[in-house]
Design an enzyme around this catalytic site. Structure first.
Site, PDB file in Angstrom:
ATOM      1  N   ARG A   1       0.847  -1.207   0.000  1.00  0.00           N
ATOM      2  CA  ARG A   1       0.000   0.000   0.000  1.00  0.00           C
ATOM      3  C   ARG A   1       0.874   1.246   0.000  1.00  0.00           C
ATOM      4  O   ARG A   1       0.514   2.268   0.595  1.00  0.00           O
ATOM      5  CB  ARG A   1      -0.918   0.008   1.212  1.00  0.00           C
ATOM      6  CG  ARG A   1      -0.156  -0.168   2.503  1.00  0.00           C
ATOM      7  CD  ARG A   1      -0.965   0.254   3.655  1.00  0.00           C
ATOM      8  NE  ARG A   1      -0.296  -0.172   4.875  1.00  0.00           N
ATOM      9  CZ  ARG A   1      -0.639   0.255   6.050  1.00  0.00           C
ATOM     10  NH1 ARG A   1      -1.638   1.088   6.181  1.00  0.00           N
ATOM     11  NH2 ARG A   1       0.007  -0.156   7.106  1.00  0.00           N
TER      12      ARG A   1
ATOM     13  N   ASP B   1      -6.430  -3.621   0.789  1.00  0.00           N
ATOM     14  CA  ASP B   1      -7.047  -2.652  -0.135  1.00  0.00           C
ATOM     15  C   ASP B   1      -6.053  -1.597  -0.605  1.00  0.00           C
ATOM     16  O   ASP B   1      -6.383  -0.716  -1.382  1.00  0.00           O
ATOM     17  CB  ASP B   1      -8.259  -1.981   0.521  1.00  0.00           C
ATOM     18  CG  ASP B   1      -7.878  -1.229   1.797  1.00  0.00           C
ATOM     19  OD1 ASP B   1      -6.667  -1.212   2.166  1.00  0.00           O
ATOM     20  OD2 ASP B   1      -8.781  -0.655   2.430  1.00  0.00           O
ATOM     21  N   GLY B   2      -4.814  -1.653  -0.080  1.00  0.00           N
ATOM     22  CA  GLY B   2      -3.800  -0.688  -0.510  1.00  0.00           C
ATOM     23  C   GLY B   2      -3.968   0.694   0.108  1.00  0.00           C
ATOM     24  O   GLY B   2      -3.231   1.622  -0.222  1.00  0.00           O
TER      25      GLY B   2
ATOM     26  N   ARG C   1       5.759   9.942   3.165  1.00  0.00           N
ATOM     27  CA  ARG C   1       6.780   9.596   4.145  1.00  0.00           C
ATOM     28  C   ARG C   1       8.166   9.765   3.532  1.00  0.00           C
ATOM     29  O   ARG C   1       8.386   9.431   2.377  1.00  0.00           O
ATOM     30  CB  ARG C   1       6.565   8.157   4.587  1.00  0.00           C
ATOM     31  CG  ARG C   1       7.650   7.618   5.486  1.00  0.00           C
ATOM     32  CD  ARG C   1       7.203   6.363   6.190  1.00  0.00           C
ATOM     33  NE  ARG C   1       7.314   5.175   5.351  1.00  0.00           N
ATOM     34  CZ  ARG C   1       6.987   3.949   5.766  1.00  0.00           C
ATOM     35  NH1 ARG C   1       6.495   3.787   6.980  1.00  0.00           N
ATOM     36  NH2 ARG C   1       7.118   2.918   4.977  1.00  0.00           N
TER      37      ARG C   1
ATOM     38  N   ARG D   1      15.212  -2.596   3.957  1.00  0.00           N
ATOM     39  CA  ARG D   1      14.987  -3.278   5.236  1.00  0.00           C
ATOM     40  C   ARG D   1      15.769  -4.580   5.243  1.00  0.00           C
ATOM     41  O   ARG D   1      16.214  -5.041   4.198  1.00  0.00           O
ATOM     42  CB  ARG D   1      13.496  -3.664   5.361  1.00  0.00           C
ATOM     43  CG  ARG D   1      12.549  -2.597   4.984  1.00  0.00           C
ATOM     44  CD  ARG D   1      11.476  -3.135   4.014  1.00  0.00           C
ATOM     45  NE  ARG D   1      10.748  -1.997   3.440  1.00  0.00           N
ATOM     46  CZ  ARG D   1       9.714  -1.423   4.024  1.00  0.00           C
ATOM     47  NH1 ARG D   1       9.255  -1.910   5.134  1.00  0.00           N
ATOM     48  NH2 ARG D   1       9.154  -0.361   3.498  1.00  0.00           N
TER      49      ARG D   1
ATOM     50  N   ASP E   1      10.847  -6.951   8.299  1.00  0.00           N
ATOM     51  CA  ASP E   1      10.469  -6.034   7.209  1.00  0.00           C
ATOM     52  C   ASP E   1      10.298  -4.606   7.731  1.00  0.00           C
ATOM     53  O   ASP E   1      10.134  -3.679   6.940  1.00  0.00           O
ATOM     54  CB  ASP E   1       9.189  -6.509   6.504  1.00  0.00           C
ATOM     55  CG  ASP E   1       8.016  -6.674   7.452  1.00  0.00           C
ATOM     56  OD1 ASP E   1       8.161  -7.423   8.440  1.00  0.00           O
ATOM     57  OD2 ASP E   1       6.976  -6.046   7.231  1.00  0.00           O
ATOM     58  N   ASN E   2      10.318  -4.450   9.048  1.00  0.00           N
ATOM     59  CA  ASN E   2      10.248  -3.107   9.626  1.00  0.00           C
ATOM     60  C   ASN E   2      11.561  -2.734  10.292  1.00  0.00           C
ATOM     61  O   ASN E   2      11.602  -1.863  11.158  1.00  0.00           O
ATOM     62  CB  ASN E   2       9.115  -3.029  10.656  1.00  0.00           C
ATOM     63  CG  ASN E   2       7.751  -3.222  10.009  1.00  0.00           C
ATOM     64  OD1 ASN E   2       7.570  -2.927   8.837  1.00  0.00           O
ATOM     65  ND2 ASN E   2       6.800  -3.719  10.773  1.00  0.00           N
TER      66      ASN E   2
ATOM     67  N   ASP F   1       7.962   2.520  10.370  1.00  0.00           N
ATOM     68  CA  ASP F   1       6.678   1.849  10.534  1.00  0.00           C
ATOM     69  C   ASP F   1       6.062   2.089  11.907  1.00  0.00           C
ATOM     70  O   ASP F   1       6.193   1.268  12.810  1.00  0.00           O
ATOM     71  CB  ASP F   1       6.780   0.344  10.225  1.00  0.00           C
ATOM     72  CG  ASP F   1       5.484  -0.138   9.612  1.00  0.00           C
ATOM     73  OD1 ASP F   1       4.428   0.353  10.048  1.00  0.00           O
ATOM     74  OD2 ASP F   1       5.515  -0.970   8.689  1.00  0.00           O
TER      75      ASP F   1
END
Ligand code: AMP
Ligand code: MG
Length: 472
Positions: free
Chosen positions: A89, A121-122, A172, A179, A244-245, A254
């Site tokens: 997303r 839903d992105g 952002r 990552r 992944d964060n 994140d």
């Protein structure tokens, strides 16, 4: 169109296996909710009119020079490997070289579906977008490496979660969005060539002095050690330290179910999805080591003989706890007003923290009060403080300007959860006054701002936020 962004993209020039190129999905009625002029200035971006900027940061208009894409990555989520995640997303618009010489990504979070959206839903809703805006900017003002917020846009669309909620996009900014998971995906596929390419890219972009994959591992270890120590020093709980964060340049990234603690307890957890309490406050240093071990495992896969890399990689990872503790102790020493290391410092710090945990002491206010002699009021049993204070006072004898050291290590203002919730509720109702006030006050966290004492106050029992949500 007069609003321009001076893009200078490098990630988009990597070969295609690292991303999918696609534009953000347009939204119905973008409205600029916030724009960060200070950050824009550093990035060399001249603000345009609000309508134009809403088109760009809402994703309706791809600005000249942008090369939009969704990045590919994998990751361990709560300890379990997920072989394919990626920006589900988010769309990376491109990079900008700032007037400070720093390269930064601009990414739109909540920009619509991508090939990596899975069942999502992105989109994002306004609450988490404004939470990330305020908390990441507060983190920056605290002097802690973090992604930042350039703009927030209300989309005019409804996002469906537990019910219908106002949609939003966050622009952002990050040193990069690389990552640990960016490397894991190619290691898991046994794709040495891509791993080498990404390693070279990360070194050139972030750690040009690093030598090869083990040099990169060492550099990430040091950046992450400093970062975790900094989080601990302000009572921050990230909440979802999945690989992944976990950022390669060592930024806080994140802001999902994150929180700053009010009353101190080492086992505090806020995230509603962290049922195993994996990411509790005091676990963060060891989780960072675990994440670094995953990076090590991935990086050695690019060697002709990965087995040969195991020993050095293990050594690098095993040195992390001591480094984090050193950084941690140096920060907590400063919080007590001590600038030079001495015997017994560790015991002095832990002695205070133990008493704070037993006495529901507010983390931020207790440390801040050390400098003005009112800290004992922060303990349900002030006598507990009195049994600790003499050792501390003895340690401070002859120390250079402890007041100043304390006041620049102990913030007066943090983004408290109950104020963040209050801010979101107001913004959803169309009132951005608290959002603006929080940004203003939290920009100077180490300054006394007696007129904003309301933002220093811990929550009343009925205001306590028990859980935070990933907010996806
Ligand atoms: P996060 O928990 O925000 O780190 O997200 C973990 C993964 O889920 C990432 O790959 C995200 O892109 C993806 N994701 C989170 N929320 C959504 C959403 N609403 N739609 C699509 N993908 C999402
Ligand atoms: Mg994430």
């Amino acid at each position: 169109m007069t609003f321009t962004i001076p893009f200078d993209n490098t990630y988009a020039a990597l070969p295609g296996q690292f991303y999918s190129k696609l534009p953000p999905q347009a939204v119905t009625a973008p409205r600029l909710a916030a724009f960060n002029e200070d950050l824009a200035r550093i990035m060399g971006i001249t603000p345009g009119d609000a309508g134009e900027m809403a088109q760009v940061f809402g994703g309706n208009l791809v600005p000249e020079g942008a090369d939009p894409l969704a990045q590919l990555y994998a990751g361990h989520q709560f300890g379990t490997y997920n072989p394919q995640l990626g920006d589900g997303r988010a769309i990376l618009l491109g990079e900008v070289l700032g007037v400070d010489g720093k390269r930064r990504d601009i990414q739109l979070k909540g920009a619509g579906r991508t090939p990596y959206s899975r069942n999502g839903d992105g989109r994002a809703w306004l609450g988490p977008v404004l939470r990330e805006y305020v908390v990441s900017e507060a983190m920056h003002a605290l002097g802690i490496p973090t992604t930042r917020a350039l703009a927030a846009v209300e989309t005019g669309e409804t996002v469906w979660r537990e019910g219908g909620l106002p949609g939003a996009v966050l622009a952002r900014v990050a040193a990069s969005h690389l990552r640990v998971g960016s490397f894991q995906i190619f290691a898991a596929r046994g794709d040495k060539a891509s791993l080498r390419q990404l390693t070279d890219y990360a070194i050139a972009r972030h750690f040009p002095e690093a030598d090869g994959p083990m040099g990169l591992l060492r550099a990430v270890r040091d950046a992450q050690s400093e970062l975790i120590a900094a989080w601990m020093s302000v009572g921050f709980i990230h909440g979802v330290m999945n690989t992944d964060n976990s950022s390669i340049p060592g930024e806080t990234i994140d802001y999902g179910p994150c929180a700053f603690m009010d009353d101190y307890h080492p086992h505090r957890v806020f995230s509603s999805i962290d049922r195993g309490r994996r990411y509790a406050y005091a676990n963060q240093p060891s989780i960072a080591v675990w994440n670094l071990a995953q990076l090590a495992t991935a990086l050695i896969q690019q060697m002709d003989d990965p087995e040969a890399g195991v020993e050095e990689a293990t050594e690098i990872v095993h040195a992390m706890p001591a480094r984090t503790e050193e950084a941690w102790l140096s920060r907590f020493r400063a919080k007590l007003g001590i600038s030079a290391a001495g015997d017994g410092d560790l015991e002095l710090v832990t002695g205070l923290l133990e008493r704070m945990a037993e006495n529901q002491s507010d983390f931020t206010n207790t440390f801040r009060a050390l400098a003005d002699g009112t800290a004992r009021d922060q303990f349900t049993d002030p006598a507990a403080f009195d049994t600790w204070a003499p050792d501390w006072q003895a340690r401070l004898e002859g120390a250079p300007d402890p007041q100043a050291v304390m006041r620049s290590a102990n913030p007066a203002f943090i983004p408290r959860n109950h104020r963040i919730e209050e801010m979101i509720a107001a913004a959803v109702a169309g009132d951005y006054a608290l959002f603006n006030k929080l940004n203003r006050v939290l920009a100077k966290p180490f300054e006394d701002q007696p007129e904003h004492a309301d933002l220093q106050r811990p929550p009343l029992p009925q205001e306590v936020v028990q859980a935070t949500f990933c907010g996806t």
